[in-house]
Design an enzyme around this catalytic site. Sequence first.
Site, PDB file in Angstrom:
ATOM      1  CB  CYS A 240      -0.905  -0.006   1.226  1.00  0.00           C
ATOM      2  SG  CYS A 240      -1.985   1.439   1.358  1.00  0.00           S
ATOM      3  CG  ASP A 242      -0.363   3.998   5.395  1.00  0.00           C
ATOM      4  OD1 ASP A 242       0.634   4.412   6.008  1.00  0.00           O
ATOM      5  OD2 ASP A 242      -1.503   4.015   5.887  1.00  0.00           O
ATOM      6  CB  CYS A 319      -5.927   0.137   4.303  1.00  0.00           C
ATOM      7  SG  CYS A 319      -5.509   0.720   2.645  1.00  0.00           S
TER       8      CYS A 319
END
Length: 579
Positions: A240, A242, A319
């Site tokens: 991800c 992130d 998430c």
Amino acid sequence: MVRSMPLRGGRPQAPTAPTRWQLQNTVFAAESQNQPSASEAVVSSTRDAALQRRRALTTDGKAATLVQGSVGGGRVRSARDQRQPGWVRRDKGATSGVPFNLSRSSLPITNRQHPLTDTAANARLRAYEQEVKGRFDRIVPLLQRVSALQHEPDFIEQAQRLTRAELGFDLPQHILERAWVRPLDMRALFAWCVFESHRLFSDRFFQDDPLDGAAGSVAARDFEQFLLDCGIHLLDVSPCADGRLAHTVAYALRIPFSAVRRRSHAGAMFDVENTVNRWVKTEHRRHREGMPNPSTEPTRYLKVVTYHFSSLDPQHQGCAAHGSNDELAAAAGHQRLLDFREAVENSFCCGASVDLLLIGLDTDTDAIRVHPPSRDSEMVLDQWLCARELHAATASMTADQAMAQIAEAIEAGASGPMEPGMVAFLTRLIANNCSQIDYVQDLHGAPYPDAGHAERFIGVGIGFKEVHLRNLTYFAHLDTVEEGAPDLDVGVKIFKGLNVSRDLPIPVVVRFDYSGRVPGARERAIADCQRVNQAIADRYGELVNQGLLHTCLTVRDRNQTAPAEVVGSTLAPPLQEAH
């Protein structure tokens, strides 16, 4: 185009390689010509009994009974023995009332060092992380001191001296020189310090290889050979975007960064078409150059998706792209993997296919959970192994015993028979993750103190091979702002909470890597930077006009070890008009 379909029970193989079904069928035909001896029958019976015992360990909450006792001296397991191990997770029907994220373990924090932990590597990685993040963390305290000096007679000299001592670079002279006519532009100085801090750690990364993972390094060569031994000719990981997953490769999984292809996307939702194109380039290179191995060898392209979850605050710190829904994050990543495999199989003949793997990462402890794939790359979303529980279960063992226990747990946790190479690969990943679990514990004495987002800047474009630290960068990999808008919007939303809420700007580093072997590639990369920079200014015009979003444009030759080159910035001094 006629598509070559695999036979029943087998998997498609690389375009010019035989399928595993064909290989196994050949071996089976050869073995079936000879009747087994009595001793061979005993060995086979012993192995069958061992497999039955292993199945008993992974039955969905029920005590499994062996068909008969072990011939080879083993014993029939009692009901106590037949309980499911804690590290194997099964479907929700067998664990009613338990939330999806069963990796939220209540295991106590322990100070015992795991036998598989690499303490030397932990010390080296810790020093690097503290060096890089320490410079970013000193920016605000330094600027507070600089702000207090702006009316001093020797303000510029004092400000530059302080900045050099604390951060190792100078502040922009053209901004400091305006302090006598208007208040010092602290937003611009903050963005400048972030950009310069990025430049310094980027330079060191490419010049000194502080992570010991550059191409050609001993660690990289050893791992690349290990992959080939596992039947994998390329490892392609999509975490991800992130920032809490930016360290997935070098820290959480302890993989030399040059031995893996990494590209981050919001929610780990990688672009299927682009990934198919990268698969084509990989297979073409195997055909033309025999790199990393000849295309006739039965190895596979392994595509990995890494989603994430929070064990401490699952409803808010999961998430963002999936609304902090662990189940949705895992399901979406799994579906994207299936789409990629289907795209390859539908587009190319001769049994072309890929292997798939789904990994979850707890952003509070860095413990991973793996969904062991069967021989056909089949995975079950609510069936995984928790590295933290395996870490606890094997902490009192020797290193060899721990490795053997992890390997057995992996095979037991799969939905079907696994490839030996995949078992070896996952065993190494979990063993490596034990080092990271201890790393977080030793560094913080508990889970990470920054459970949420704490990124320092947004990275936009193609590149950023130098970023391997947690919560340092939010990635938005894109060619155009229009196609990458979802990723970029998530990043801007995160930084509105991190920076804009404190009246600080959002620093955006735009990067486009290019190949110096291609004529005109550098000029096109610079044009791409300028195009994306203008699109960002148009999309987030209000933030830009208020000085709450600044950009720094960089390019880099991917074929060299040289650092990135700054080719523009919103903080550059204004050009004087000629008369």
